[in-house]
Design an enzyme around this catalytic site. Structure first.
Site, PDB file in Angstrom:
ATOM      1  N   ARG A 129     -34.992-120.620 -15.125  1.00  0.00           N
ATOM      2  CA  ARG A 129     -34.331-119.913 -16.230  1.00  0.00           C
ATOM      3  C   ARG A 129     -32.835-120.104 -16.022  1.00  0.00           C
ATOM      4  O   ARG A 129     -32.285-119.621 -15.023  1.00  0.00           O
ATOM      5  CB  ARG A 129     -34.718-118.432 -16.234  1.00  0.00           C
ATOM      6  CG  ARG A 129     -33.786-117.599 -17.100  1.00  0.00           C
ATOM      7  CD  ARG A 129     -34.321-116.219 -17.382  1.00  0.00           C
ATOM      8  NE  ARG A 129     -35.444-116.294 -18.302  1.00  0.00           N
ATOM      9  CZ  ARG A 129     -35.936-115.241 -18.958  1.00  0.00           C
ATOM     10  NH1 ARG A 129     -35.425-114.033 -18.772  1.00  0.00           N
ATOM     11  NH2 ARG A 129     -36.938-115.379 -19.793  1.00  0.00           N
TER      12      ARG A 129
ATOM     13  N   HIS B 267     -36.740-121.686 -25.675  1.00  0.00           N
ATOM     14  CA  HIS B 267     -37.617-120.838 -24.853  1.00  0.00           C
ATOM     15  C   HIS B 267     -39.061-121.244 -25.164  1.00  0.00           C
ATOM     16  O   HIS B 267     -39.813-120.509 -25.801  1.00  0.00           O
ATOM     17  CB  HIS B 267     -37.362-119.369 -25.210  1.00  0.00           C
ATOM     18  CG  HIS B 267     -37.880-118.384 -24.206  1.00  0.00           C
ATOM     19  ND1 HIS B 267     -38.521-118.749 -23.039  1.00  0.00           N
ATOM     20  CD2 HIS B 267     -37.844-117.013 -24.195  1.00  0.00           C
ATOM     21  CE1 HIS B 267     -38.865-117.659 -22.364  1.00  0.00           C
ATOM     22  NE2 HIS B 267     -38.464-116.599 -23.040  1.00  0.00           N
TER      23      HIS B 267
ATOM     24  N   GLN C 172     -42.180-119.029 -24.350  1.00  0.00           N
ATOM     25  CA  GLN C 172     -42.295-117.965 -25.342  1.00  0.00           C
ATOM     26  C   GLN C 172     -42.932-118.522 -26.618  1.00  0.00           C
ATOM     27  O   GLN C 172     -43.859-117.923 -27.182  1.00  0.00           O
ATOM     28  CB  GLN C 172     -40.898-117.396 -25.646  1.00  0.00           C
ATOM     29  CG  GLN C 172     -40.913-116.227 -26.598  1.00  0.00           C
ATOM     30  CD  GLN C 172     -41.511-114.990 -25.965  1.00  0.00           C
ATOM     31  OE1 GLN C 172     -41.104-114.569 -24.888  1.00  0.00           O
ATOM     32  NE2 GLN C 172     -42.486-114.407 -26.621  1.00  0.00           N
TER      33      GLN C 172
ATOM     34  N   ASP D 133     -35.468-111.055 -32.735  1.00  0.00           N
ATOM     35  CA  ASP D 133     -35.038-111.102 -31.327  1.00  0.00           C
ATOM     36  C   ASP D 133     -33.667-110.424 -31.257  1.00  0.00           C
ATOM     37  O   ASP D 133     -33.063-110.113 -32.296  1.00  0.00           O
ATOM     38  CB  ASP D 133     -34.968-112.573 -30.870  1.00  0.00           C
ATOM     39  CG  ASP D 133     -34.600-112.736 -29.392  1.00  0.00           C
ATOM     40  OD1 ASP D 133     -34.692-111.751 -28.630  1.00  0.00           O
ATOM     41  OD2 ASP D 133     -34.222-113.861 -28.999  1.00  0.00           O
TER      42      ASP D 133
ATOM     43  N   CYS E 271     -39.951-111.165 -29.006  1.00  0.00           N
ATOM     44  CA  CYS E 271     -40.203-111.716 -27.664  1.00  0.00           C
ATOM     45  C   CYS E 271     -39.958-110.695 -26.567  1.00  0.00           C
ATOM     46  O   CYS E 271     -40.484-110.839 -25.469  1.00  0.00           O
ATOM     47  CB  CYS E 271     -39.351-112.952 -27.449  1.00  0.00           C
ATOM     48  SG  CYS E 271     -37.593-112.638 -27.658  1.00  0.00           S
TER      49      CYS E 271
ATOM     50  N   ARG F  92     -47.975-114.298 -22.799  1.00  0.00           N
ATOM     51  CA  ARG F  92     -47.107-115.155 -21.972  1.00  0.00           C
ATOM     52  C   ARG F  92     -47.884-115.660 -20.755  1.00  0.00           C
ATOM     53  O   ARG F  92     -47.808-116.829 -20.385  1.00  0.00           O
ATOM     54  CB  ARG F  92     -45.868-114.368 -21.516  1.00  0.00           C
ATOM     55  CG  ARG F  92     -44.858-114.063 -22.610  1.00  0.00           C
ATOM     56  CD  ARG F  92     -44.170-115.317 -23.110  1.00  0.00           C
ATOM     57  NE  ARG F  92     -43.509-116.056 -22.048  1.00  0.00           N
ATOM     58  CZ  ARG F  92     -42.300-115.765 -21.553  1.00  0.00           C
ATOM     59  NH1 ARG F  92     -41.593-114.788 -22.086  1.00  0.00           N
ATOM     60  NH2 ARG F  92     -41.779-116.470 -20.571  1.00  0.00           N
TER      61      ARG F  92
HETATM   62  N1   CP Z   1     -39.436-112.653 -23.449  1.00  0.00           N
HETATM   63  C1   CP Z   1     -38.942-112.885 -22.218  1.00  0.00           C
HETATM   64  O1   CP Z   1     -38.717-114.022 -21.814  1.00  0.00           O
HETATM   65  O2   CP Z   1     -38.742-111.776 -21.455  1.00  0.00           O
HETATM   66  P1   CP Z   1     -37.979-111.718 -20.054  1.00  0.00           P
HETATM   67  O3   CP Z   1     -36.536-112.028 -20.338  1.00  0.00           O
HETATM   68  O4   CP Z   1     -38.187-110.323 -19.558  1.00  0.00           O
HETATM   69  O5   CP Z   1     -38.569-112.745 -19.144  1.00  0.00           O
HETATM   70  N1  NVA Z   2     -32.661-114.713 -26.988  1.00  0.00           N
HETATM   71  C1  NVA Z   2     -32.876-113.895 -25.807  1.00  0.00           C
HETATM   72  C2  NVA Z   2     -34.306-113.968 -25.402  1.00  0.00           C
HETATM   73  C3  NVA Z   2     -34.672-113.132 -24.207  1.00  0.00           C
HETATM   74  C4  NVA Z   2     -36.087-113.328 -23.776  1.00  0.00           C
HETATM   75  C5  NVA Z   2     -31.949-114.340 -24.686  1.00  0.00           C
HETATM   76  O1  NVA Z   2     -31.763-115.533 -24.509  1.00  0.00           O
HETATM   77  O2  NVA Z   2     -31.394-113.464 -24.026  1.00  0.00           O
END
Ligand code: CP
Ligand code: NVA
Length: 309
Positions: A103, A130, A133, A226, A266, A294
């Site tokens: 990440r 993502h 997701q 989101d 999400c 997920r």
């Molecule tokens: N939706 C999602 O990726 O959640 P987290 O940021 O908690 O991993």
């Molecule tokens: N768009 C958000 C998604 C979190 C799962 C981010 O990138 O923070």
């Protein structure tokens, strides 16, 4: 499939294959409370530059259920590109583990990791997309709305961000209609939209980008939102909080979609901002099934990448 970096890299057949495998592994786990140890002895290295609940725990549990192990590496430990160059991290870590999930802030860092890694690299969220997701969300959509996505409509209301990008790619690869409503200046990046147009021409999806949330949600089967400010954009939070309120998913907006619309997010949700409590906890919400998926979708990605099917 060598890495899992973006849904745009996958063919519709590859996406369907992952969805079918996810369904199989989910059914197996629901039926017997466990999965076959398909990943026995395998280790997933998980690099996090940002916080996480779902991604971190669902990958950890997916590996556990499949007989493998997940190793959590916090932002302080690896310091990707700070303590050590990204190619060197990739070269070393990929000698120890069987796959890497990362990440990251910059998507280009993920591409560099993949380039220098001996083992598959999975995008656990970047500023660009993502895809874990996105895959899980199409699993939820077909469970709730059936496999025939032709003529079904996914409406995304909010920021043209990483999650919206993966949903556009997934929808247009699978032939589902897609509409997005964003404030002016917060549209999906032009090159993302161009890719979406190309995939839509191939699959027959109809796609629409607008600034009008009501236009986007008209006849929608799925309504998705989101956060207005993604991780890494915190400095813009105040400015964003001023322009996004007309894009809130509330009961009035839900009422403009189909009567049986499902509402997705999400998560994490900022309740009272992009989504109201009554909608998040109301009869249209599928948020918790969505979050659970997920884990099931990622089992498919992990099995496909580490042992093949
Ligand atoms: N939706 C999602 O990726 O959640 P987290 O940021 O908690 O991993
Ligand atoms: N768009 C958000 C998604 C979190 C799962 C981010 O990138 O923070």
């Amino acid at each position: 499939m060598k890495h899992f970096l973006c849904l745009a890299d996958l063919s519709p057949q590859e996406i369907w294959h992952l969805l079918d495998l996810a369904i199989e592994l989910k059914e197996e786990w629901k039926r017997q409370g466990s999965n076959r140890p398909l990943l026995k002895g395998k280790v997933l290295g998980m690099i996090f530059q940002k916080p996480s609940l779902r991604t971190r725990v669902s990958f950890d549990m997916a590996m556990l259920h499949l007989g493998g192990h997940a190793l959590y590496l916090s932002p302080q430990e690896i310091q990707l590109g700070v303590r050590e160059s990204i190619p060197d991290v990739a070269r070393v870590l990929s000698r120890y583990v069987d796959a890497i999930m990362a990440r990251v802030f910059a998507h280009s860092d993920l591409v560099t990791l993949a380039q220098y890694s001996r083992v598959p690299v999975i995008n656990g969220l970047s500023d660009y997309s993502h895809p874990c997701q996105g895959l899980a969300d199409f699993l939820t959509i077909i469970e709730k709305k059936g496999r025939d996505l032709k003529g079904k409509k996914l409406a995304f209301v909010g920021d043209g961000n990483n999650v919206a990008t993966s949903l556009l790619f997934g929808a247009t690869k699978l032939g589902m209609d897609f509409a997005i409503a964003t404030p002016p200046g917060y549209e999906l990046p032009a090159q993302v939209w161009e890719l979406g147009q190309k995939f839509a021409a191939e699959s027959g999806s109809r796609i629409l980008a607008t600034h009008d949330p009501v236009e986007a949600v008209r006849e929608a089967d799925v309504l998705y939102t989101d956060v207005w400010t993604s991780m890494g954009q915190e400095a813009e939070a105040e400015a964003r909080a001023k322009v996004f309120p007309p894009y809130q998913v509330n009961a009035a907006l839900v009422a403009k979609a189909k009567p049986d619309v499902i509402v997705m997010h999400c998560l994490p949700a900022h309740r009272g901002q992009e989504i109201t409590d009554d909608v998040a906890d109301g009869p249209h919400s599928v948020l918790w099934d969505q979050a659970e998926n997920r884990m099931h979708a990622q089992k498919a990605i992990l099995v496909e990448l580490m042992v093949g099917t």
